[in-house]
Design a protein around this motif. Structure first.
Motif, PDB file in Angstrom:
ATOM      1  N   UNK A 132       0.827  -1.205   0.000  1.00  0.00           N
ATOM      2  CA  UNK A 132       0.000   0.000   0.000  1.00  0.00           C
ATOM      3  C   UNK A 132       0.868   1.265   0.000  1.00  0.00           C
ATOM      4  N   UNK A 175     -17.018   4.504  -2.249  1.00  0.00           N
ATOM      5  CA  UNK A 175     -16.303   5.012  -1.080  1.00  0.00           C
ATOM      6  C   UNK A 175     -14.933   4.360  -0.902  1.00  0.00           C
ATOM      7  N   UNK A 176     -14.742   3.179  -1.462  1.00  0.00           N
ATOM      8  CA  UNK A 176     -13.492   2.456  -1.187  1.00  0.00           C
ATOM      9  C   UNK A 176     -12.278   3.325  -1.530  1.00  0.00           C
ATOM     10  N   UNK A 177     -11.416   3.580  -0.560  1.00  0.00           N
ATOM     11  CA  UNK A 177     -10.309   4.502  -0.789  1.00  0.00           C
ATOM     12  C   UNK A 177      -9.208   3.945  -1.680  1.00  0.00           C
ATOM     13  N   UNK A 178      -9.265   2.649  -1.958  1.00  0.00           N
ATOM     14  CA  UNK A 178      -8.246   2.092  -2.848  1.00  0.00           C
ATOM     15  C   UNK A 178      -8.870   1.461  -4.093  1.00  0.00           C
ATOM     16  N   UNK A 179     -10.116   1.792  -4.345  1.00  0.00           N
ATOM     17  CA  UNK A 179     -10.809   1.325  -5.554  1.00  0.00           C
ATOM     18  C   UNK A 179     -10.715  -0.176  -5.773  1.00  0.00           C
ATOM     19  N   UNK A 205      -9.204   0.027 -10.797  1.00  0.00           N
ATOM     20  CA  UNK A 205      -7.769  -0.215 -10.929  1.00  0.00           C
ATOM     21  C   UNK A 205      -7.651  -1.720 -11.157  1.00  0.00           C
ATOM     22  N   UNK A 227      -5.020  -4.774  -2.212  1.00  0.00           N
ATOM     23  CA  UNK A 227      -4.620  -3.641  -1.382  1.00  0.00           C
ATOM     24  C   UNK A 227      -5.742  -3.094  -0.525  1.00  0.00           C
ATOM     25  N   UNK A 282      -7.457  -1.955   2.530  1.00  0.00           N
ATOM     26  CA  UNK A 282      -6.831  -1.523   3.782  1.00  0.00           C
ATOM     27  C   UNK A 282      -7.717  -1.816   4.998  1.00  0.00           C
TER      28      UNK A 282
END
Ligand SMILES: Cc1cc2nc3c(=O)[nH]c(=O)nc-3n(C[C@H](O)[C@H](O)[C@H](O)COP(=O)(O)OP(=O)(O)OC[C@H]3O[C@@H](n4cnc5c(N)ncnc54)[C@H](O)[C@@H]3O)c2cc1C
Ligand SMILES: Cc1ncc(C[n+]2csc(CCOP(=O)(O)OP(=O)(O)O)c2C)c(N)n1
Ligand code: SF4
Ligand code: SF4
Ligand code: SF4
Ligand SMILES: [Mg+2]
Lengths: 353, 603
Positions: free
Chosen positions: B74, B507-511, B530, B558, B560
């Motif tokens: 990450x 909302x997912x901060x890492x897509x 991604x 990834x 989190x």
């Protein structure tokens, strides 16, 4: 709502667009809407559309009125300008902003209450004036913010959460806009980004008023059995009349559409809208046919979606053309031309006497 | 494609990258959480359950968990998992009353353990509480194996070693020090119910090039370290060459510096990216100004008047041949002057005490044939573990072997089939506390990895036994624990609850989430915002969703574990649930029959 801020995590695989920004750079503050609200999805579609178009956030003005929907400009494009105006009065403020700087992109976010009840007059004149902006109605059939009263877009027979049945005829923003001379009129669904994102992109690039009526379910007050604006009902009843893909001017059209299946509309800036035919053999440039289609789908208990009407003309039909606004943003004009002085004012007043 | 089978215990276990990578499957995120709460004793005991030696391993573990750690994927560096383990050990109180109880009345079965290294000690740790009578034979004068004889005290202090070994020996192990087993056949005749061979890989590789046998200043690394550890040797010449660049070489060069070496060079055949030593061991050696010389291949020892004066090397250069294969050619030859040379080029196994006619088969490389699951040799009742089983590895592997061998020994002694073993288990428990409350620290903390303070360069050479690393204090630990991403708090999806509102996807901060039309895995992996191109990490695929028949996708790579998807889901289709991985031990096998409980009740 959630109380956890979305953390900013820049991981190595996160793609960057043509201006070197990631999707994260197009997001906004923490949403205070109910978890699962359609409006948050629309914000996310705007983020994606602007990121893909390489629009720098500071080149955007975001405008809104009052309502859950009207709160959303705080949740996307944190680097953009904006104004959260009075209930139903966003078109007036947007008109002023665009008059002052026509080089910016203007995104107006409104609700069915904000645009079709208290702000109906303002909405109608913004369409009629062909104000150069993208106008999104996040349409959930209720006043979400004030706890779920029927709005003017609620269908006859639609049930409220407590069981009351709506008996007033709905105002359809799509038909209204076509009637009033709207030049880009579409309907979409917050739960269908494949349809919504290209429409937002095309709408941003359209010269003139682009309306997208977005069915955007209120999970808290209008997502139950008997509602005609719920996720399930919208999914079941929506019929895409024509699918629009947006291809920016600089890009080559790489998808091979089978002959006769697609039609290309060139926009004033050289971008293209590729219209893919669906079963209905729909022609979105025919005003009468468009109105007939929307009405007949509605009568059949369906929701017509897609790019429903498009008038892409070479002429300066938008507000800037008809009102003769200056090309340069007012801030860039020299002081002398902005303020020609007392003598010039006196001369002007003399002419009016 | 078919819905991901999350009922397979391995699915969620794999998501906990560190725990999955740990040979003993230590519940890392849980002990980090306990440290965060200041519950050092609990953290220590949780560690001890799987890895037996938290204080030792918190200093010298090979830490396969760290390269696996999600945090490394990450944002740059993994969590300092190993150093946090040490925190649990350093800051714990007296935990002796929490160690497994050992029944006074034994169960009548006698087990012999050869070697007192970490493998044998683990077997003893697991079997003593079940009432076994254990006899441990060790050739040296002290227990511990290579942990004592080879790992230098400046990395692993003697009292840390003694304390954790004593926890086990105090369970009533009959330790026979200074007793070398010369004949397995003879030992077997003494009527033990089972024998465990944990004798390690005791033979250092030699380098037979001209001059090798003409000087007494050429040493075999592991033997030399052993002489130092036992105090037989306390000096070395000023100019020392270490041949080889693995972890043994790192211990040799740093020990040499403490015995009088001034100019210590580690000579490597190849370039840095081929070095076997762990990155952190290289760093520590270089911090102490050891020079690491690349691309030098030894040719001969140089002697003058019978005295070692230097070593001749070919300087190599590497290139790719037409077929793309790496090849080397000699640029020239150089002689590097030196007073001592230490060979650290690997270890071999040796089993001189095992007769070849006692029904115990040897296979390739003259290694005993050992089953990978049961650790039994071809002679029933004789088991192997640690470096003796499949060649040199490390402490944590030896511990993992020990646990499995203990299960087999128990089942063998009880007349049960050793292949019918309890399967691993996985339990899930929701971490939702209230509308917006999760019972774990789910906020992503962007902090960088905390650095472990070291003793000053000047100070540390004063004495061989000065431990270089000082460990994290409570404050540094409190900062580092927050970097853990709580990978054991799983995102659990209920297909039938999802209304496809996209809230989680947005909302997912890492897509890493997406709802998409179903397809083959390789197609689905491309359908994420991604694309999920790290194929070593699983892709979760739900069944068809109610409203559209599309599927929910999650790239485990990834995530989190921030819980935002669950927080944002209006229907609780996503939930955050703690996974407990159960790796059965000998006590669990014994629990099935309840026999040992009776023994314990009897005292
Ligand atoms: C220099 C060096 C540094 C290392 N550093 C690390 C590190 O930092 N981290 C890590 O995880 N691993 C490290 N290792 C590897 C690790 O020490 C071994 O993998 C581990 O000790 C293996 O444990 P074991 O119980 O199998 O065998 P050992 O530890 O080798 O123990 C075997 C024991 O059996 C005894 N024995 C052998 N034959 C007989 C016999 N016939 N009769 C009686 N007794 C006998 C030996 O004396 C010894 O005490 C290092 C190894 C070396 C050489
Ligand atoms: C002048 C004025 N009248 C009434 C209100 C109360 N009010 C706040 S939001 C709202 C309705 C909003 O409905 P809509 O635009 O559909 O937004 P939603 O919350 O459904 O997204 C009303 C009537 C107000 N804020 N200001
Ligand atoms: S009340 Fe309805 S419209 Fe407002 S945030 Fe909640 S779900 Fe969205
Ligand atoms: S916990 Fe959910 S929101 Fe957070 S990173 Fe993982 S999938 Fe995304
Ligand atoms: S937030 Fe929940 S209901 Fe909405 S798409 Fe995600 S899982 Fe489905
Ligand atoms: Mg509304």
């Amino acid at each position: 709502m959630s109380f956890i801020r979305k953390p900013l995590i820049l991981h190595a695989d996160l793609p960057r667009n043509g201006v070197g920004l990631t999707l994260r750079d197009y997001e906004g503050g923490m949403s205070t809407l109910c978890a699962g609200c359609g409006h948050d999805s629309v914000s996310s579609a705007i983020v994606q559309a602007c990121w893909e178009l390489d629009i720098e956030p500071h080149r955007v003005v975001k405008m809104s009125g009052i309502g859950c929907s009207s709160k959303t400009p705080a949740y996307f494009l944190r680097g953009a300008h904006g104004m959260n105006s009075v209930h139903g009065r966003m078109p007036a403020v947007a008109t002023g902003a665009m008059g002052a700087n026509r080089r910016l992109y203007c995104i107006g976010v409104s609700g069915d209450g904000d645009s079709l009840s208290i702000g109906f007059g303002q909405f109608a004149h913004a369409v009629r004036r062909n104000l150069d902006m993208l106008y999104l109605i996040e349409n959930n059939g209720v006043y979400g913010l004030t706890k779920g009263q029927f709005s003017a877009s609620a269908d006859v027979g639609s049930k409220a959460k407590r069981g009351e049945v709506n008996r007033l005829r709905p105002i359809d923003p799509v038909l209204t806009a076509i009637t009033l001379g709207g030049t880009f009129v579409a309907r979409s669904f917050s739960g269908d980004k494949a349809q919504l994102v290209p429409l937002i992109q095309a709408g941003l690039r359209h010269r003139g008023f682009a309306l997208i009526d977005i069915i955007s379910p209120c999970v808290t007050f209008n997502d139950h059995e008997g509602s005609t604006k719920s996720y399930a009902y919208t999914r079941k009843s929506s019929r895409e009349a024509v699918h629009a893909d947006f291809v920016p001017a600089a890009e080559e059209i790489t998808v091979d559409y089978p002959a006769g299946d697609a039609r290309m509309v060139t926009m004033h800036d050289g971008s293209h809208i590729v219209l893919r035919k669906t079963a209905d053999d729909y022609d979105p440039t025919d005003r009468l046919a468009a109105m007939e289609h929307v009405e007949s789908r509605h009568a059949a208990g369906e929701i017509a979606t897609g790019l429903l009407y498009l008038e892409e003309s070479e002429d300066d039909q938008d507000m800037h053309g008809t009102a003769g606004t200056v090309e340069e943003p007012l801030v860039e004009l020299p002081f002398e031309s902005l303020n020609p002085g007392a003598a010039a004012l006196a001369e002007y007043q003399r002419r009016l006497r | 494609m078919a819905r991901t089978d999350t009922s397979d215990p391995n699915y969620y276990h794999r998501v906990v990258d560190c725990q999955w990578a740990c040979p003993a499957h230590t519940d890392v995120p849980e002990y980090i959480r306990l440290i965060a709460q200041g519950r050092y004793d609990d953290a220590y005991m949780l560690n001890r359950e799987s890895n037996v030696f938290p204080g030792i391993l918190g200093r010298v573990c090979d830490r396969p968990c760290e390269p696996a750690c999600r945090r490394g994927r990450v944002d740059d560096k993994p969590v300092a998992i190993c150093r946090l383990k040490r925190v649990a050990a350093d800051l714990r109180d007296d935990i002796r009353d929490r160690l497994p109880l050992v029944p006074k009345q034994k169960n009548g079965k006698r087990v012999a353990l050869i070697g007192a290294g970490c493998a044998s000690l683990t077997v003893a740790n697991d079997l003593a509480p079940l009432g076994y009578e254990l006899t441990m034979f060790e050739q040296h004068a002290a227990p511990g194996g290579l942990m004592r004889t080879n790992i230098p005290a400046f990395r692993l202090p003697g009292d840390v070693l003694n304390e954790e070994i004593d926890y086990i020996l105090d369970m009533g192990v009959d330790l026979r020090l200074g007793t070398r087993i010369e004949s397995l056949g003879a030992l077997l005749e003494e009527g033990y119910d089972a024998v465990f061979i944990g004798t390690g890989a005791p033979r250092g590789k030699d380098l037979d090039i001209p001059g090798r046998h003409d000087s007494d200043r050429i040493h075999i690394g592991i033997d030399w370290l052993e002489s130092v550890a036992f105090g037989h040797l306390d000096a070395i010449g000023e100019r020392v060459l270490i041949i080889g660049v693995g972890n043994t070489a790192m211990d040799c060069c740093r020990t040499a510096l403490r015995l009088g070496g001034k100019d210590v060079k580690v000579m490597a055949r190849r370039g840095r990216k081929f070095f076997k030593a762990s990155e952190w061991e290289l760093e520590d050696a270089e911090e102490e100004r050891v020079e690491i010389v690349e691309n030098h291949s030894p040719i001969a020892f140089e002697l003058a008047d019978g005295k070692l004066v230097g070593m001749r090397f070919a300087r190599l250069e590497y290139y790719e041949d037409a077929s793309g294969k790496q090849r080397s050619r000699t640029i020239d030859e150089v002689v590097i002057p030196c007073d001592d040379v230490i060979l650290a080029i690997g270890q071999d196994n040796a089993f001189p005490f095992i007769e070849r006619d006692i029904g115990l088969e040897f296979g390739e490389w003259d290694m005993p044939v050992v089953d990978r699951v049961t650790f039994q040799s071809t002679r029933p009742g004789v088991f192997f573990g640690g470096d003796a089983a499949f060649g040199p590895e490390n402490i944590i592997w030896a511990v993992a072997h020990g646990h499995q061998a203990a299960i087999s020994i128990h089942k063998h002694c009880q007349g049960e089939s050793i292949t019918e073993r309890l399967p691993p288990t996985l339990n899930l428990g929701s971490r939702k506390m209230g509308i917006h409350e999760w019972s774990y620290s789910n906020d992503f903390d962007p902090k960088h990895r905390q650095v472990v303070p070291h003793v000053d360069l000047g100070e540390r050479f004063r004495q061989l036994s000065i431990e270089v690393e000082l460990g994290f204090d409570a404050n540094l630990a409190a900062a580092e624990v927050e970097r853990c991403l709580n990978c054991d708090i799983q995102t659990v999806f209920a297909d039938d609850l999802c209304i496809e509102c996209d809230a989680c996807v947005d909302i997912c901060p890492v897509d890493c989430l997406m709802i998409a039309a179903d397809g083959e895995e390789n197609v689905l992996r491309e359908r994420l915002k991604v694309p999920a191109r790290n194929l070593s990490q699983p892709l979760f695929v739900s069944g068809p969703l109610k409203q559209t028949g599309r599927v929910m996708l999650k790239d485990e790579n990834i995530c989190v574990h921030c819980g935002l998807c669950a927080e944002r889901c209006p229907t609780a289709a996503w939930d955050m649930q703690k996974s407990y991985v159960g790796i059965p031990k000998a006590t669990d096998e014994a629990d099935r029959t309840g026999e040992w409980k009776k023994l314990r009740k009897a005292g």
